[in-house]
Design a protein around this motif. Sequence first.
Motif, PDB file in Angstrom:
ATOM      1  N   HIS A  92     -34.845   1.500 -22.043  1.00  0.00           N
ATOM      2  CA  HIS A  92     -34.009   0.415 -21.339  1.00  0.00           C
ATOM      3  C   HIS A  92     -33.913  -0.781 -21.718  1.00  0.00           C
ATOM      4  O   HIS A  92     -33.139  -1.470 -21.651  1.00  0.00           O
ATOM      5  N   LEU A  93     -35.101  -1.032 -22.832  1.00  0.00           N
ATOM      6  CA  LEU A  93     -35.201  -2.417 -23.345  1.00  0.00           C
ATOM      7  C   LEU A  93     -34.510  -2.526 -24.684  1.00  0.00           C
ATOM      8  O   LEU A  93     -34.344  -3.628 -25.275  1.00  0.00           O
ATOM      9  N   GLN A  94     -33.992  -1.369 -25.289  1.00  0.00           N
ATOM     10  CA  GLN A  94     -33.308  -1.437 -26.609  1.00  0.00           C
ATOM     11  C   GLN A  94     -31.862  -1.641 -26.371  1.00  0.00           C
ATOM     12  O   GLN A  94     -31.243  -0.899 -25.599  1.00  0.00           O
ATOM     13  N   PRO A  95     -31.444  -2.645 -26.998  1.00  0.00           N
ATOM     14  CA  PRO A  95     -30.142  -3.208 -26.724  1.00  0.00           C
ATOM     15  C   PRO A  95     -28.885  -2.080 -27.199  1.00  0.00           C
ATOM     16  O   PRO A  95     -27.744  -1.954 -26.532  1.00  0.00           O
ATOM     17  N   ASP A  96     -29.264  -1.199 -28.154  1.00  0.00           N
ATOM     18  CA  ASP A  96     -28.091  -0.534 -28.547  1.00  0.00           C
ATOM     19  C   ASP A  96     -28.419   1.068 -28.172  1.00  0.00           C
ATOM     20  O   ASP A  96     -27.303   1.698 -28.570  1.00  0.00           O
ATOM     21  N   THR A  97     -29.072   1.284 -27.315  1.00  0.00           N
ATOM     22  CA  THR A  97     -29.259   2.729 -26.792  1.00  0.00           C
ATOM     23  C   THR A  97     -28.168   2.889 -25.745  1.00  0.00           C
ATOM     24  O   THR A  97     -27.605   1.693 -25.095  1.00  0.00           O
ATOM     25  N   ALA A  98     -27.539   4.100 -25.614  1.00  0.00           N
ATOM     26  CA  ALA A  98     -26.420   4.500 -24.778  1.00  0.00           C
ATOM     27  C   ALA A  98     -27.014   4.111 -23.228  1.00  0.00           C
ATOM     28  O   ALA A  98     -28.189   4.717 -22.989  1.00  0.00           O
ATOM     29  N   SER A  99     -26.244   3.681 -22.469  1.00  0.00           N
ATOM     30  CA  SER A  99     -26.489   3.564 -21.213  1.00  0.00           C
ATOM     31  C   SER A  99     -25.887   4.679 -20.117  1.00  0.00           C
ATOM     32  O   SER A  99     -26.021   5.291 -19.172  1.00  0.00           O
ATOM     33  N   GLU A 100     -24.540   4.999 -20.855  1.00  0.00           N
ATOM     34  CA  GLU A 100     -23.835   6.074 -20.027  1.00  0.00           C
ATOM     35  C   GLU A 100     -23.652   7.218 -21.121  1.00  0.00           C
ATOM     36  O   GLU A 100     -23.643   7.371 -22.241  1.00  0.00           O
ATOM     37  N   PHE A 101     -23.458   8.323 -20.269  1.00  0.00           N
ATOM     38  CA  PHE A 101     -23.462   9.830 -21.090  1.00  0.00           C
ATOM     39  C   PHE A 101     -22.111  10.316 -20.463  1.00  0.00           C
ATOM     40  O   PHE A 101     -21.538  10.257 -19.263  1.00  0.00           O
ATOM     41  N   PRO A 102     -21.324  10.976 -21.603  1.00  0.00           N
ATOM     42  CA  PRO A 102     -20.045  11.515 -21.049  1.00  0.00           C
ATOM     43  C   PRO A 102     -20.176  12.676 -20.034  1.00  0.00           C
ATOM     44  O   PRO A 102     -20.793  13.573 -20.079  1.00  0.00           O
ATOM     45  N   VAL A 103     -19.249  12.415 -19.094  1.00  0.00           N
ATOM     46  CA  VAL A 103     -19.118  13.370 -18.039  1.00  0.00           C
ATOM     47  C   VAL A 103     -18.186  14.568 -18.453  1.00  0.00           C
ATOM     48  O   VAL A 103     -17.253  14.368 -18.760  1.00  0.00           O
ATOM     49  N   PRO A 104     -18.770  15.770 -18.469  1.00  0.00           N
ATOM     50  CA  PRO A 104     -18.124  16.925 -18.812  1.00  0.00           C
ATOM     51  C   PRO A 104     -16.667  17.264 -17.891  1.00  0.00           C
ATOM     52  O   PRO A 104     -17.027  16.986 -16.505  1.00  0.00           O
ATOM     53  N   ASP A 105     -15.750  17.796 -18.350  1.00  0.00           N
ATOM     54  CA  ASP A 105     -14.778  18.151 -17.591  1.00  0.00           C
ATOM     55  C   ASP A 105     -14.779  19.705 -17.383  1.00  0.00           C
ATOM     56  O   ASP A 105     -15.488  20.526 -17.915  1.00  0.00           O
TER      57      ASP A 105
END
Lengths: 123, 222
Positions: free
Chosen positions: B185-198
């Motif tokens: 959570h401290l790394q600025p470039d890691t994703a915070s959101e993951f795609p929600v499948p349909d």
Amino acid sequence: MSDQPHAFLALFLGVALAFPLLMLAVAWLWVRFFQPAKPGPRKNATYECGLESTGDSWIQFKAHYYLYAILFLIFDVEVLFLLPFAVAFTGLSAGALFAMLAFILLLAEGLVWAWHRGHLEWK
Amino acid sequence: MSDTPTTPGYTPFPAAGNISDAEREDLRRHGILLTSLEELYGWGRSNSIWPLQFGLACCAIEMIAAATARFDIARFGAEIFRPSPRQADLMIVSGTVTKKMAPQVVRLWNQMPEPKYCIAMGACAISGGPFKQGYNVLKGIDRFIPVDIYIPGCPPRPEALLHGLTQLQEKIRAERVSGPQAARHLQPDTASEFPVPDYGAHDLQPPSNPKLFTAPVLPRKA
């Protein structure tokens, strides 16, 4: 005691201001230097048990309902007074009887007035 | 700075700086507590993990049992099950994740603020478990969200959940505040959101997050 008996209030005010400001400052510094904020459309979306929220949250609620709430109070207050009145009925003087009668008539008149105005019909 | 405690017994904080654990233990016996802010941060976070109040199947019953007085998850500071993802640090995926439910689970994960952790509790959450061949069961929640701790069992006993929790606590304590080994959570470039499948015609679309999960390939001899 000191000359200023209310000086501790100023101290309370100072602490009450300094404590949350300190917390907010630490949080702000933490975000600024360590943990970058990562907002996003899904993260900021309205929480609804994991489902996507649908519709508008600004629903309209019929304000007429307040009349029913007020009319309910008539019966509510009446019951509140009728119960001790009934318990103490045999020991009451004629004045108390007439006072209670006037009270009930006043409440009943409110109901009759509302009925007459057609407030009891849901529109 | 050493990552593994060398002295036997409980030390509140592992060694900080150049001082050895033995010296620190000696100081501690004299009432002097030495630590670093990094360790204090990890210590505080690891002892106040708030799980999301969220159960999917029979494993949830064991999770509830872990919260009761007999097993008492409060001993580890994780008794505050939050009914909103906004206040939760830990998602315990306790039970079978059906394909109908998977998008909701991923969306809840997205709505949790960081730092956040995920425990896959039980065989179903890990791999689909006994329903792995079923048409309607997701074959492991790690296809869509990053899992920190896997707890095997069908269902795992509350003790197993508590063990998984202590493992997670150790993982949190070992996280660094800065540098290349900094926490996720401290790394600025890691994703915070993951795609929600349909919901697709036959499966979830996409069936897994390709950045997180690659299906194991069975090498076949010619």
